[in-house]
Design a protein around this motif. Structure first.
Motif, PDB file in Angstrom:
ATOM      1  N   ASN A 261      25.887  57.195  67.482  1.00 31.04           N
ATOM      2  CA  ASN A 261      24.884  56.278  67.360  1.00 31.04           C
ATOM      3  C   ASN A 261      23.722  56.419  68.672  1.00 31.04           C
ATOM      4  OD1 ASN A 261      25.029  54.919  64.938  1.00 31.04           O
ATOM      5  ND2 ASN A 261      25.507  53.033  65.737  1.00 31.04           N
ATOM      6  N   LYS A 264      22.553  59.755  68.505  1.00 23.90           N
ATOM      7  CA  LYS A 264      21.844  59.904  67.350  1.00 23.90           C
ATOM      8  C   LYS A 264      20.432  59.411  67.262  1.00 23.90           C
ATOM      9  CE  LYS A 264      22.447  57.400  63.708  1.00 23.90           C
ATOM     10  NZ  LYS A 264      23.028  56.901  62.200  1.00 23.90           N
ATOM     11  N   GLN A 308      20.183  49.121  57.693  1.00 19.24           N
ATOM     12  CA  GLN A 308      19.592  50.419  58.713  1.00 19.24           C
ATOM     13  C   GLN A 308      18.381  49.526  59.359  1.00 19.24           C
ATOM     14  OE1 GLN A 308      19.975  53.697  55.949  1.00 19.24           O
ATOM     15  NE2 GLN A 308      21.461  54.771  57.450  1.00 19.24           N
ATOM     16  N   ASP A 310      16.054  51.433  61.485  1.00 23.04           N
ATOM     17  CA  ASP A 310      16.024  52.710  62.119  1.00 23.04           C
ATOM     18  C   ASP A 310      15.854  53.355  60.958  1.00 23.04           C
ATOM     19  OD1 ASP A 310      14.767  54.712  64.847  1.00 23.04           O
ATOM     20  OD2 ASP A 310      15.215  55.581  62.475  1.00 23.04           O
ATOM     21  N   LEU A 322      28.659  50.015  62.196  1.00 23.08           N
ATOM     22  CA  LEU A 322      28.773  49.180  63.192  1.00 23.08           C
ATOM     23  C   LEU A 322      29.787  48.222  62.171  1.00 23.08           C
ATOM     24  CD1 LEU A 322      25.574  48.723  65.323  1.00 23.08           C
ATOM     25  CD2 LEU A 322      27.637  49.807  65.936  1.00 23.08           C
TER      26      LEU A 322
HETATM   27  P1  ADP Z   1      23.639  53.960  61.157  1.00 19.01           P
HETATM   28  O1  ADP Z   1      25.368  54.746  60.283  1.00 19.01           O
HETATM   29  O2  ADP Z   1      23.127  53.890  59.293  1.00 19.01           O
HETATM   30  O3  ADP Z   1      23.096  54.424  61.771  1.00 19.01           O
HETATM   31  P2  ADP Z   1      24.944  51.741  62.203  1.00 19.01           P
HETATM   32  O4  ADP Z   1      25.934  50.984  61.645  1.00 19.01           O
HETATM   33  O5  ADP Z   1      25.757  52.434  63.071  1.00 19.01           O
HETATM   34  O6  ADP Z   1      24.486  52.743  60.191  1.00 19.01           O
HETATM   35  O7  ADP Z   1      23.644  51.061  62.760  1.00 19.01           O
HETATM   36  C1  ADP Z   1      22.781  50.030  61.842  1.00 19.01           C
HETATM   37  C2  ADP Z   1      21.797  49.859  62.726  1.00 19.01           C
HETATM   38  O8  ADP Z   1      22.009  50.000  64.108  1.00 19.01           O
HETATM   39  C3  ADP Z   1      20.634  51.581  63.265  1.00 19.01           C
HETATM   40  O9  ADP Z   1      20.097  51.522  61.873  1.00 19.01           O
HETATM   41  C4  ADP Z   1      20.046  51.024  64.242  1.00 19.01           C
HETATM   42  O10 ADP Z   1      18.633  51.141  63.571  1.00 19.01           O
HETATM   43  C5  ADP Z   1      20.966  50.326  64.912  1.00 19.01           C
HETATM   44  N1  ADP Z   1      21.109  50.804  65.861  1.00 19.01           N
HETATM   45  C6  ADP Z   1      22.592  51.158  66.356  1.00 19.01           C
HETATM   46  N2  ADP Z   1      22.690  51.907  67.271  1.00 19.01           N
HETATM   47  C7  ADP Z   1      21.379  52.293  68.460  1.00 19.01           C
HETATM   48  C8  ADP Z   1      21.241  52.949  69.297  1.00 19.01           C
HETATM   49  N3  ADP Z   1      22.012  53.317  69.965  1.00 19.01           N
HETATM   50  N4  ADP Z   1      19.934  52.573  69.548  1.00 19.01           N
HETATM   51  C9  ADP Z   1      19.244  52.435  68.719  1.00 19.01           C
HETATM   52  N5  ADP Z   1      19.433  51.774  67.581  1.00 19.01           N
HETATM   53  C10 ADP Z   1      20.676  51.686  67.310  1.00 19.01           C
END
Ligand code: ADP
Length: 363
Positions: A261, A264, A308, A310, A322
């Motif tokens: 993440n 990304k 999600q 973003d 997460l």
């Molecule tokens: P995905 O695999 O779609 O990213 P996650 O469960 O890992 O799903 O994350 C869920 C959401 O948490 C993401 O869609 C994003 O909005 C937010 N997120 C997670 N990590 C970060 C980060 N490092 N910076 C900004 N937003 C984050």
């Protein structure tokens, strides 16, 4: 003595008094009737004939009293037993047919405590089942939704690939898109299976001692090509010799998702920082990035399945990462938190026990 026990004893005693009064009253009435009939005919001279006469009238009186009692008992049973039993059987039948909105109403009055307790348990069960049902249907809806997009992409590009006279460049582009979509599907299935195994507690902490700093570096290095491509600066502050006794395989799910993440959501030229500190009992890992960050509203939901925040990066994940991280941290009885500011970046902090031996093996 507890208040409840005292009330129970008081209730039993008053019910004993009631029975004693009713039975005493009936027996006294019978005796008096018998003696009255006997002395009415002959004064104090008792003949076998008037004794028989008095006995017959007393017997009739007993029959009448029995019928009265039976009727009273019948009405009591109808109100205090049959009605509650019907309410319970109706409720359980509805639950069996999938209607989890049903609730058993409590009945006021003494002697109904047992029924009310059963009713409360049924209501709690219905509520729990309704929650599970909502989760199940949401889960199916989410999985179907997440599968539809890559499947549609694969179908479309598969059709395009069949077109005659396709240039080599286009052929490779379409094939790559199909491969990417199938990878997304496979990733999602892997995550669903992992989550399912973790949620059903089929995974038990497989404890071993290892150096946490080493594991973090190994996990970070997997993203080397990515950070080089995006020109992301890496900073690390790792305390030496932080050995922990934990399930390394489970823990690597946490680091991989947090790093994935961080890279990304961080734009080109950004920075990702890793820090590891420890005291005698706990190890604390912080993974920070200078990415897009998230609002408090998004932050409140990020550990939910399929969430999600973003959507611009939606194609690079499925919102399960997460949720998996949180489940692992819960199994390890650790803590995870996030601090984030939109446009500035995010810091995820994980705190875990250095010695997980104290954890229940079946947790
Ligand atoms: P995905 O695999 O779609 O990213 P996650 O469960 O890992 O799903 O994350 C869920 C959401 O948490 C993401 O869609 C994003 O909005 C937010 N997120 C997670 N990590 C970060 C980060 N490092 N910076 C900004 N937003 C984050």
């Amino acid at each position: 003595m507890k208040k409840n026990t005292f009330h129970k004893i008081l209730r039993e005693f008053s019910s004993f008094l009631l029975f004693f009064t009713v039975v005493g009253f009936a027996v006294t009435c019978c005796m008096m009737l018998f003696l009255t009939v006997l002395s009415a005919d002959t004064g104090i001279v008792y003949t076998s004939e008037n004794i028989e006469n008095a006995a017959k009238i007393t017997f009739l009186n007993v029959v009448i009293i029995t019928v009265l009692f039976k009727t009273a008992d019948f009405i009591r049973r109808k109100i205090m037993v049959d009605k509650p039993v019907k309410m319970i059987t109706d409720a359980t039948e509805k639950i069996m047919n999938g209607d989890f909105s049903i609730r058993v109403k409590s009945i006021h009055g003494s002697g109904m405590e047992g029924f009310n307790q059963v009713g409360e348990s049924i209501n709690a069960m219905a509520e729990e089942l309704s929650g599970i049902e909502t989760l199940r249907s949401d889960f199916i809806a989410n999985v179907s939704h997440e599968m539809k997009t890559p499947l549609a992409v694969m179908q479309n590009y598969g059709t395009l690939l069949q077109a005659p006279g396709l240039s080599e460049e286009k052929r490779i582009e379409y094939a790559k898109t199909i491969t990417e979509s199938s990878r997304r599907l496979a990733d999602m299935m892997t995550n669903i299976l992992k989550l399912n195994r973790l949620e059903n507690q089929q995974i038990y902490p497989n404890l071993a001692e290892f150096e946490l700093g080493e594991q973090l570096c190994e996990s970070l290095l997997q993203y080397e090509s990515l950070w080089e491509k995006k020109n992301i600066e890496i900073e690390t502050h790792i305390d030496d010799g932080v050995f922990i006794c934990a399930d390394g395989e489970l823990l690597s799910i946490v680091w991989n998702n947090l790093f994935s993440n961080a890279f990304k959501f961080t734009e080109e030229g950004g920075k990702v920082t890793l820090s590891l500190t420890a005291d005698e009992n706990y190890a604390t890992v912080k993974i920070s990035d200078t990415g897009c960050g998230m609002s408090a509203e998004v932050g409140a939901h990020i550990f939910e399945k399929f969430y999600q925040g973003d959507t611009s990066h939606a194609t690079k994940g499925n919102g399960l990462g997460l949720a998996l991280v949180k489940r692992v941290i819960d199994i390890m009885e650790g803590e995870i938190g996030v601090e984030s500011t939109v446009g500035v970046g995010s810091t995820f902090t994980v705190k875990i026990r250095r010695n997980a031996n104290g954890l229940e093996k079946d947790g």
